[in-house]
Structures are given as structure tokens and as C-alpha cells.
Scaffold this motif. Structure first.
Motif, PDB file in Angstrom:
ATOM      1  N   ARG A  24       1.014   0.188  -3.664  1.00 43.05           N
ATOM      2  CA  ARG A  24       0.148   0.311  -5.010  1.00 43.05           C
ATOM      3  C   ARG A  24      -0.198   1.986  -5.106  1.00 43.05           C
ATOM      4  NH1 ARG A  24      -1.391  -5.125  -4.076  1.00 43.05           N
ATOM      5  NH2 ARG A  24      -0.811  -6.317  -5.883  1.00 43.05           N
ATOM      6  N   ASN A  75      -4.882 -10.538  -5.197  1.00 47.22           N
ATOM      7  CA  ASN A  75      -5.645  -9.555  -5.814  1.00 47.22           C
ATOM      8  C   ASN A  75      -6.578  -9.915  -6.798  1.00 47.22           C
ATOM      9  OD1 ASN A  75      -5.084  -6.267  -4.614  1.00 47.22           O
ATOM     10  ND2 ASN A  75      -3.469  -7.815  -4.157  1.00 47.22           N
ATOM     11  N   SER A 126      -7.063  -1.883  -7.052  1.00 45.91           N
ATOM     12  CA  SER A 126      -6.481  -2.882  -5.975  1.00 45.91           C
ATOM     13  C   SER A 126      -7.527  -3.518  -5.066  1.00 45.91           C
ATOM     14  CB  SER A 126      -5.512  -1.815  -5.227  1.00 45.91           C
ATOM     15  OG  SER A 126      -4.591  -1.197  -5.959  1.00 45.91           O
TER      16      SER A 126
END
Length: 574
Positions: free
Chosen positions: A199, A138, A164
Motif C-alpha cells: 500500500r 482493514n 491503511s
């Protein structure tokens, strides 16, 4: 507009029709921004992005001066030139136009549900590291984006937002052996989800936002039509109540598959290895030949192996998470009926009053009857009289008759709640925002899946102090206790309500025992259990009644609050 074809590479899958992308870290793990910009995976996604962009670019636009009309190799070459500070990087296309396209590409990628996967043979070796590995990728993606962005705009950003960038979630996959009966061998290579990292808040969008119809029995085991492989199918092993369920789903249904993590307890490896499940689900598999309504789900009881096998077909309608949840609960409830337990469509809460008194209340009724609204109203009118309200189950539970006429206890099925956003108080909504999985939040019937309680608390044996039917159709106010057992039973069995549009039903309807997820399908087997439960409840002098919610009529909050006040008074005086 016709959707471009899906990308299906060993390390990367992206289906624009379902807005789902899968990154396979085992097939390839990229470690630098230069590896990323040179990768086949990025080139394929850029090609997909450009194919969609062309639908919005005028046909007469000059590809020599319109950056979104270039081909993928030219697009990638431009990115490389920018990264390496080539002096001619902006000669053909203005920097502002390239930057706008990069922003669109970045937003387009993040509009997908992006799930990273890792396969392992030993949980203890990789499970501690899989989140670190995913976080590294990421950071790499956002670094590539920012590097190109800042070179194009000519200065560093003033504000950085840690989105994200690469993945919405990461899952650890593992093959685990379990005793497969003959005919189930096609499931042998499909990997189980053993660890998940989400997330939140996750905003998911599906083609459908409403469930319709009912699940019906099939005369043929859905396994006979199953063609899934370990490449395109996964299994979420769930504890639904105390039922062990292996929930298999096509990767295009990852939105539903991941949302299960906020709803049902993920089973441990020790609970899977060497254990045959009580329930199996195939989500995204064709209906068996001869099934009525091939567009909806079905279930089959494998008597020889004492297994309920459910199936939901692959189509746009079944992308709504309600299909995943309700087929799971249908299978579980059918299993409960087999065991002589009574499935309850409702909510159960444990209320602790400020004076220390505790009461357990079950609200009963079909979708839209006002179960959760009654709990919210009770909290509203209680002021300081209630210290806490603990949710044991939010949608489905079961009553169990104890041996020798020693009473009844209740258990839940879900560790989370799948609720309409409109039904949430602002306090509950904001307190759970950072844990929620949101489904189509901009649409009518928007939903959120949030954790609600721990599995040990959900499946503990809870005694019942009050059981009330959520009556949303009569114009009365308050609550009403049944003194006649047969009248009470008739009301609960009739399952009347005014439908509010959360399913495909509209207006007054009746559903056997207010539960189309098990009791409707097996009414003959359910009736004697209902009789025994009512006998025991009235023998034990448990309060059995109804609360008038008004939701099917004028939806008056004031009247619902009045009903909640009467309920509060009843609970506090006995």
C-alpha cells in the motif's frame, strides 16, 4: 527508555524495538468489530501502548482520573462500554480524554510496519482472494476506530480519510520444494513469498540510515550458525539479473524484505520448484565463528554445490536497506565474475533522440560520483532534443564478452531504483510517489525505492555506444575521450572519487574498479576480465571516456550542465 517486550501470539507479533508487526490470518481472522475488541491480540497491543505511554505521563498522575494510566483490562472495558452505549461509559474519564488516547493508540499502531500474512498450498486458489481478505480486515479496523471516535465526539465526521488502518502490506506465503544440498535442511520449512500487495506510498523508519564497511569472505558456511524457523523467517525468491537468489530474512527485517519487491523481480513458483539457486542470503543471522568484523556481512562460496551463501547479522546498524541491497549485489557480482562477466557499478540508459537516433550510455563510478546527477543534467539541457530516456540499470549491471570476439553486451540486475530523495527531480519524485517505498524520509540520506523497468528489458542483451567514468574530483568541465587504452583502464581501475557521506567514507578515496561489491573481494579473478573487456571496446571503437560532475568540489549545477551539454553534442554527432 527501555522498550517493552515484544508481543508474540500465534496470530499477532509486534516488536516495538523494530516497529514491525505481523498479522497471521491463518492463525486467526477476525470478522467483526466485536470480535476485534474482545480479542487477545488487541488487549496485548493496548498493554504495549500503555507501557510506552507511561513514560510520558507524570509519575504523580492519578490513575483514577488519567486514562493513559489505567491497565489494559480497564482500557478494553471502557471501549466495550462505549461501543454498547453503556450510560456510565464516561463517568470516570472525560470523553475528550478518552478520545485523545484512542487517537494516540491508532497513530501508534499505524507507526508500525504492519504486514499481514497468509499461507497457502495452491497459489491459484487464494492469490485471487488474499487482497480482498486483507481489505476486509482493514475496513473492519477503521470501522471500529470511527465508531468509537464518533460516539466519543458526539457527531459523525465531516471528512473521512481512507488510511491503511490495519496493514501496510499483505503477503502470500507458500512452502515450495527445491533440491537442498546436504547441510541446507534447516531452510526446508521456511515459506517463500509468492505474492505481495503493498500500500504505497510506504513510509518506513529504521534505526540506521547509512551503510559502513565491506562484505568479506568467510571460511565457514553461515548455515552452520543458522537457527531460524518457519515462525520467524521468510524467503523472498528474487531474480537478480539472471541469477536465481533465495533471500531469507528475519521477520524483524520485514522493512528490507518488503522493499525488495520494488527492486528485484519476484521469482515465480515454476522458477523455484525443483531449482537450486545460484545465491542464498541469510539476513539477520549470526556471523560464523571466527569471522572478522562480526557486526558486518560475509559471504561463503560453497564450491561443492556451486553456491554463494551470504549472511548479514542482526543488529541496529543493518536495519538500513543499503545492507540488504548491497549484499544481494555482492553475491550476484561474485557469481558474474565466476562466469567470466564483468560487474559494472553504474547506470545505463537508452536515449531516444527526437530524430529517431538511439544511443546506449553507461555511467560508471562509486557511490556519490554523479552518475544519476549526470542523467538528470542531460535531461535538463536537452530541451526537445531527447524524446525519452529508458533506465536499464540504476546501480549495477554486467558486461558480457560474446564468443569469438563478436562484441560486448550489457545487462542490468534490478527492476527498480534505490535513490536519494535529494537526487530526484520533482517530476520523477511526484510521478512515482504512489509507487514508492520511502526510507527515513525526514532524515539526511533519505531514500526511496521505486520501480524502474521490467525484468525482460533489464536482462535483454544491450549493445553499448558509450562508457563514461563519473569524475567528481577534477575541476575540469565537459567530457574527455580516452585515446590511450591503458590510461582509460587505469582510470576505471583506480576508482577515485570524493565521498559525499552516503556511506561511512569521507574525502578522497579509491576503490578497485569503483566497485566494492564483488570486484574488490575478487580482484585477481576480475583483472583478466577487465583486460578482455577494454581490448574489445577499443577494438570496436566504443567511446570510452569520463564526464566531469563537480559533485566532490563546488557541486556547481551550472558546470555539471555544461558537461552534460558536451555529452549531448557528442551523442548527437556520432
Amino acid at each position: 527508555m527501555t522498550e517493552p517486550a515484544a508481543i508474540d501470539l500465534p496470530a499477532f507479533y509486534a516488536n516495538p524495538d523494530r516497529n514491525v508487526a505481523v498479522l497471521n490470518y491463518n492463525a486467526r481472522f477476525i470478522t467483526s468489530i466485536f470480535d476485534l475488541v474482545n480479542s487477545d491480540e488487541l488487549a496485548a497491543f493496548i498493554n504495549l501502548f500503555l507501557a510506552e505511554q507511561r513514560a510520558y505521563v507524570p509519575d504523580d498522575a492519578d490513575p483514577a482520573t488519567t486514562f493513559n494510566r489505567v491497565d489494559a483490562p480497564t482500557y478494553v472495558a471502557t471501549l466495550k462500554a462505549i461501543l454498547t452505549n453503556q450510560p456510565d461509559a464516561f463517568d470516570q474519564y472525560p470523553a475528550a480524554e478518552i478520545l485523545a488516547s484512542i487517537e494516540d493508540l491508532y497513530s501508534y499502531y499505524r507507526s508500525y510496519l504492519r504486514v499481514a500474512t497468509m499461507s497457502t498450498q495452491h497459489n491459484d486458489v487464494v492469490s485471487a482472494e488474499f487482497m480482498t481478505i486483507d481489505q476486509h480486515f482493514n475496513e473492519l479496523v477503521i470501522r471500529l476506530y470511527r465508531t468509537i471516535e464518533e460516539k466519543l465526539q458526539g457527531h459523525a465526521n465531516h471528512v473521512y480519510r481512507q488510511t491503511s488502518a490495519a496493514s501496510s502490506a499483505c503477503v502470500l506465503l507458500q512452502k515450495i520444494a527445491w533440491p537442498m544440498p546436504q547441510g541446507y535442511e534447516s531452510l526446508g520449512n521456511i515459506r517463500f513469498l509468492t505474492r505481495l500487495m503493498l500500500r504505497p506510498p510506504m513510509m518506513l523508519h529504521t534505526k540506521s540510515n547509512k551503510r559502513k564497511g565491506r562484505f568479506t569472505a568467510s571460511k565457514v558456511n553461515p548455515l552452520t550458525n543458522f537457527t531460524g524457523t518457519d515462525k520467524d523467517w521468510y524467503c523472498y525468491p528474487a531474480m537478480i539479473g539472471e541469477s536465481l537468489a533465495y533471500l531469507y530474512f528475519d521477520r524483524d527485517y520485514l522493512a528490507s524484505g518488503l522493499a525488495l519487491a520494488n527492486l528485484f523481480q519476484l521469482a515465480d513458483r515454476q522458477e523455484i520448484e525443483g531449482h537450486k539457486p545460484d545465491l542464498i542470503l541469510l539476513f539477520g543471522s549470526p556471523s560464523a565463528q571466527g569471522d572478522t568484523d562480526p557486526e558486518n556481512g560475509h559471504y561463503y562460496y560453497d564450491a561443492a554445490n556451486q553456491l554463494y551463501v551470504g549472511q548479514v547479522p542482526y543488529n541496529d546498524q543493518t536495519t538500513y536497506f543499503g545492507y540488504m541491497k548491497k549484499i544481494c549485489l555482492t553475491l550476484h557480482n561474485l557469481h558474474m565474475i565466476d562466469q567470466g562477466k564483468l560487474p559494472i557499478h553504474g547506470s545505463m540508459v537508452k536515449i531516444t533522440f527526437a530524430n529517431g537516433v538511439k544511443k546506449t550510455v553507461v555511467f560508471f563510478g562509486d557511490s556519490g560520483a554523479g552518475k544519476s546527477e549526470s542523467i538528470e543534467a542531460l535531461q535538463t539541457v536537452a530541451d526537445e532534443k531527447i524524446a525519452s530516456i529508458e533506465t536499464i540499470f540504476d546501480d549495477m549491471g554486467s558486461f558480457t564478452l560474446q564468443p569469438g570476439g563478436q562484441g560486448i553486451y550489457a545487462q542490468g540486475t534490478e527492476t527498480g531504483a534505490f535513490v536519494r530523495l535529494d537526487d530526484l527531480s520533482s517530476e520523477v519524485a511526484f510521478n512515482n510517489m504512489d509507487r514508492g517505498i520511502y526510507m527515513n524520509p525526514e532524515q539526511k540520506n533519505a531514500r526511496v525505492i521505486i520501480p524502474a523497468n521490467t525484468w525482460p528489458r533489464v536482462v535483454a542483451h544491450h549493445e553499448i555506444d558509450m562508457w563514461v567514468y563519473a569524475n567528481n574530483y577534477d575541476d575540469a568541465v565537459g567530457i574527455h575521450q580516452f585515446t590511450d587504452q591503458e590510461a582509460a583502464k587505469a582510470t576505471f581501475i583506480a576508482g577515485k572519487r570524493k565521498a559525499l557521506g552516503t556511506t561511512d567514507e569521507v574525502g578522497m578515496s579509491t576503490t578497485f574498479f569503483a566497485n566494492p561489491f564483488g570486484p574488490v573481494q575478487e580482484e585477481a579473478a576480475t583483472r583478466p576480465i577487465i583486460d578482455a573487456v577494454f581490448d574489445q571496446l577499443f577494438k570496436d571503437h566504443v567511446y570510452v571516456g569520463e564526464i566531469y560532475t563537480h559533485l566532490g568540489n563546488d557541486k556547481s549545477q551550472a558546470k555539471l550542465n555544461e558537461s552534460a551539454k558536451e555529452l549531448l553534442t557528442e551523442l548527437m554527432t556520432k
